[in-house]
Design a protein around this motif. Structure first.
Motif, PDB file in Angstrom:
ATOM      1  N   THR A  26      80.839  89.944  66.807  1.00  0.00           N
ATOM      2  CA  THR A  26      80.198  88.672  66.515  1.00  0.00           C
ATOM      3  C   THR A  26      79.873  87.956  67.810  1.00  0.00           C
ATOM      4  O   THR A  26      80.513  88.143  68.825  1.00  0.00           O
ATOM      5  CB  THR A  26      81.139  87.783  65.667  1.00  0.00           C
ATOM      6  OG1 THR A  26      82.371  87.639  66.370  1.00  0.00           O
ATOM      7  CG2 THR A  26      81.389  88.410  64.315  1.00  0.00           C
ATOM      8  N   LEU A  35      91.390  88.705  64.372  1.00  0.00           N
ATOM      9  CA  LEU A  35      91.005  90.093  64.614  1.00  0.00           C
ATOM     10  C   LEU A  35      92.049  91.055  64.073  1.00  0.00           C
ATOM     11  O   LEU A  35      93.246  90.869  64.286  1.00  0.00           O
ATOM     12  CB  LEU A  35      90.816  90.346  66.111  1.00  0.00           C
ATOM     13  CG  LEU A  35      89.765  89.504  66.836  1.00  0.00           C
ATOM     14  CD1 LEU A  35      89.643  89.947  68.294  1.00  0.00           C
ATOM     15  CD2 LEU A  35      88.413  89.575  66.144  1.00  0.00           C
ATOM     16  N   LYS A  53      86.899  77.451  64.121  1.00  0.00           N
ATOM     17  CA  LYS A  53      87.043  77.874  65.517  1.00  0.00           C
ATOM     18  C   LYS A  53      87.946  79.095  65.697  1.00  0.00           C
ATOM     19  O   LYS A  53      88.063  79.614  66.792  1.00  0.00           O
ATOM     20  CB  LYS A  53      87.563  76.729  66.388  1.00  0.00           C
ATOM     21  CG  LYS A  53      89.007  76.333  66.128  1.00  0.00           C
ATOM     22  CD  LYS A  53      89.595  75.517  67.271  1.00  0.00           C
ATOM     23  CE  LYS A  53      88.971  74.169  67.432  1.00  0.00           C
ATOM     24  NZ  LYS A  53      89.693  73.342  68.444  1.00  0.00           N
ATOM     25  N   GLU A 100      79.169  84.181  69.543  1.00  0.00           N
ATOM     26  CA  GLU A 100      79.397  82.754  69.323  1.00  0.00           C
ATOM     27  C   GLU A 100      78.106  81.977  69.395  1.00  0.00           C
ATOM     28  O   GLU A 100      77.262  82.222  70.237  1.00  0.00           O
ATOM     29  CB  GLU A 100      80.374  82.241  70.386  1.00  0.00           C
ATOM     30  CG  GLU A 100      80.826  80.835  70.099  1.00  0.00           C
ATOM     31  CD  GLU A 100      81.846  80.404  71.117  1.00  0.00           C
ATOM     32  OE1 GLU A 100      81.581  80.497  72.322  1.00  0.00           O
ATOM     33  OE2 GLU A 100      82.923  79.981  70.696  1.00  0.00           O
ATOM     34  N   THR A 159      85.412  90.974  69.085  1.00  0.00           N
ATOM     35  CA  THR A 159      84.549  89.808  69.008  1.00  0.00           C
ATOM     36  C   THR A 159      83.919  89.576  70.371  1.00  0.00           C
ATOM     37  O   THR A 159      84.510  89.918  71.406  1.00  0.00           O
ATOM     38  CB  THR A 159      85.314  88.554  68.530  1.00  0.00           C
ATOM     39  OG1 THR A 159      84.384  87.501  68.260  1.00  0.00           O
ATOM     40  CG2 THR A 159      86.313  88.065  69.566  1.00  0.00           C
ATOM     41  N   ARG A 199      89.041  82.947  65.190  1.00  0.00           N
ATOM     42  CA  ARG A 199      88.590  84.305  64.916  1.00  0.00           C
ATOM     43  C   ARG A 199      89.814  85.198  64.812  1.00  0.00           C
ATOM     44  O   ARG A 199      90.507  85.444  65.804  1.00  0.00           O
ATOM     45  CB  ARG A 199      87.665  84.807  66.017  1.00  0.00           C
ATOM     46  CG  ARG A 199      86.459  83.931  66.232  1.00  0.00           C
ATOM     47  CD  ARG A 199      85.530  84.526  67.268  1.00  0.00           C
ATOM     48  NE  ARG A 199      84.467  83.607  67.609  1.00  0.00           N
ATOM     49  CZ  ARG A 199      83.456  83.896  68.414  1.00  0.00           C
ATOM     50  NH1 ARG A 199      83.387  85.101  68.966  1.00  0.00           N
ATOM     51  NH2 ARG A 199      82.527  83.004  68.691  1.00  0.00           N
ATOM     52  N   ASP A 219      90.795  82.144  57.644  1.00  0.00           N
ATOM     53  CA  ASP A 219      89.339  82.218  57.641  1.00  0.00           C
ATOM     54  C   ASP A 219      88.690  80.844  57.472  1.00  0.00           C
ATOM     55  O   ASP A 219      87.519  80.663  57.815  1.00  0.00           O
ATOM     56  CB  ASP A 219      88.864  83.147  56.525  1.00  0.00           C
ATOM     57  CG  ASP A 219      89.270  84.598  56.764  1.00  0.00           C
ATOM     58  OD1 ASP A 219      89.528  84.945  57.938  1.00  0.00           O
ATOM     59  OD2 ASP A 219      89.348  85.362  55.784  1.00  0.00           O
ATOM     60  N   THR A 235      87.292  77.779  70.972  1.00  0.00           N
ATOM     61  CA  THR A 235      87.438  79.039  70.241  1.00  0.00           C
ATOM     62  C   THR A 235      88.889  79.494  70.340  1.00  0.00           C
ATOM     63  O   THR A 235      89.520  79.337  71.384  1.00  0.00           O
ATOM     64  CB  THR A 235      86.529  80.135  70.826  1.00  0.00           C
ATOM     65  OG1 THR A 235      85.171  79.693  70.779  1.00  0.00           O
ATOM     66  CG2 THR A 235      86.654  81.443  70.046  1.00  0.00           C
ATOM     67  N   VAL A 286      91.070  83.059  69.480  1.00  0.00           N
ATOM     68  CA  VAL A 286      91.084  84.455  69.051  1.00  0.00           C
ATOM     69  C   VAL A 286      92.535  84.824  68.787  1.00  0.00           C
ATOM     70  O   VAL A 286      93.386  84.721  69.677  1.00  0.00           O
ATOM     71  CB  VAL A 286      90.464  85.379  70.112  1.00  0.00           C
ATOM     72  CG1 VAL A 286      90.451  86.819  69.602  1.00  0.00           C
ATOM     73  CG2 VAL A 286      89.052  84.924  70.458  1.00  0.00           C
TER      74      VAL A 286
END
Length: 314
Positions: free
Chosen positions: A312, A169, A165, A314, A174, A167, A161, A118, A120
């Motif tokens: 959201t 912000l 993987k 995961e 999140t 995100r 987008d 992930t 962020v």
């Protein structure tokens, strides 16, 4: 300033007593790993290993999520030759030079090929195409000094987008698989004609008042005032309103930021629970040579599929 108690590349404020210095040293310990060019947080309030290890903490580590922090890579991600192992990449903005579609696509490819499950990410003042308040300037072609070709802000956002993987912000939260809440915001005190600029005072205070209290990780581009925000003149340029909100109401376990290249490192502050991390990778000469910062947070019980903040899962 606010009685800085800093370990790392900045010295501890000389006005502190020996006793205060010893207390802070006992609360924060870091170790540098040259193989991965990373600073590992070994001990800090609410995070990491509580001093269990003397060097980089082993990974994978059962019951913990590992965060690897970056900021201010400025389209030089290809020159970052080593990435420390971990679970989540945090990027505190300025991942491009000027926010062109080509620069964003290269960054997205780097994230997609990274070892983290992930990422962020927030924008910084160099992501000009991602600031909706500048849309009129793009329509009128006012950014020719930054961009040779006209840029499409919608295409730039769509490129972010498109990465499963990643995100991205923008003043939102999140929720990660370990139960950790991360909130990200790109704004900073205004400086020249860059993106996500707001005047000091009420305008920025209104932004930080939206952040929910007691989140686990706060991700901003600007530092709070007085914490790893010192420029070459000696002036501190972080956000005063952010400092107030972080220390008095939000109280995150970890606050990750960048923006001020010369202040990479980890800090604690007297009487403040939060661990502060300036994760700027490019140095004052814009070379991508400064270390990533790595910390662990102990996982929480499995979160439900809904969250009152709309986060959201995961």
């Amino acid at each position: 300033v606010h009685g800085d108690s800093t370990l790392g590349s900045l010295s501890v404020c000389c006005s502190q007593t020996r006793r205060a210095r010893a207390a802070m040293a006992a609360r924060l310990a870091t170790a540098f790993d040259s193989e991965t060019n990373a600073t590992y947080v070994l001990s800090a309030p609410g995070s990491s290993s509580d001093g269990q290890y003397e060097g980089p903490v082993p990974w994978p580590r059962e019951g913990y999520t590992r965060f690897c922090c970056f900021s201010d890579t400025h389209s030089k991600e290809a020159d970052i030759v080593a990435l420390p192992p971990g679970d989540v990449l945090l990027h505190a903005g300025d991942f491009t030079k000027t926010g062109t579609l080509e620069q964003i696509e290269r960054f997205v490819q780097w994230v997609d090929q990274s070892p983290y499950h992930t990422a962020v990410v927030i924008a910084g003042n160099h992501e000009l195409t991602l600031d909706n308040s500048l849309e009129d300037d793009f329509e009128r072609g006012r950014f020719t000094r930054f961009h040779r070709a006209r840029q499409d802000p919608l295409a730039c956002r769509a490129a972010l987008d498109a990465c499963a993987k990643l995100r991205f912000l923008h003043d939102e939260e999140t929720l990660l698989v370990g139960g950790h809440r991360v909130y990200g915001s790109p704004w900073q005190p205004e400086h020249r004609r860059w993106a996500f600029n707001l005047p000091r005072g009420d305008a920025l205070a209104a932004i930080w008042e939206r952040v929910p209290p007691l989140i686990d990780v706060l991700l901003t581009h600007t530092p709070p005032h007085g914490v790893r925000d010192c420029i070459d003149t000696g002036a501190r340029v972080g956000c005063e309103a952010l400092w107030t909100e972080v220390t008095e109401r939000i109280r995150p376990q970890v606050h990750v930021f960048g923006h001020i290249h010369r202040c990479n490192g980890v800090s604690l502050r007297d009487g403040v629970y939060t661990t502060f991390i300036n994760a700027a990778i490019c140095d004052a000469s814009n070379r991508p040579v400064q270390p990533c910062v790595v910390f662990d947070l102990q996982n929480k019980p499995s979160p439900s599929l809904t969250h009152e903040s709309g986060a959201t899962v995961e």
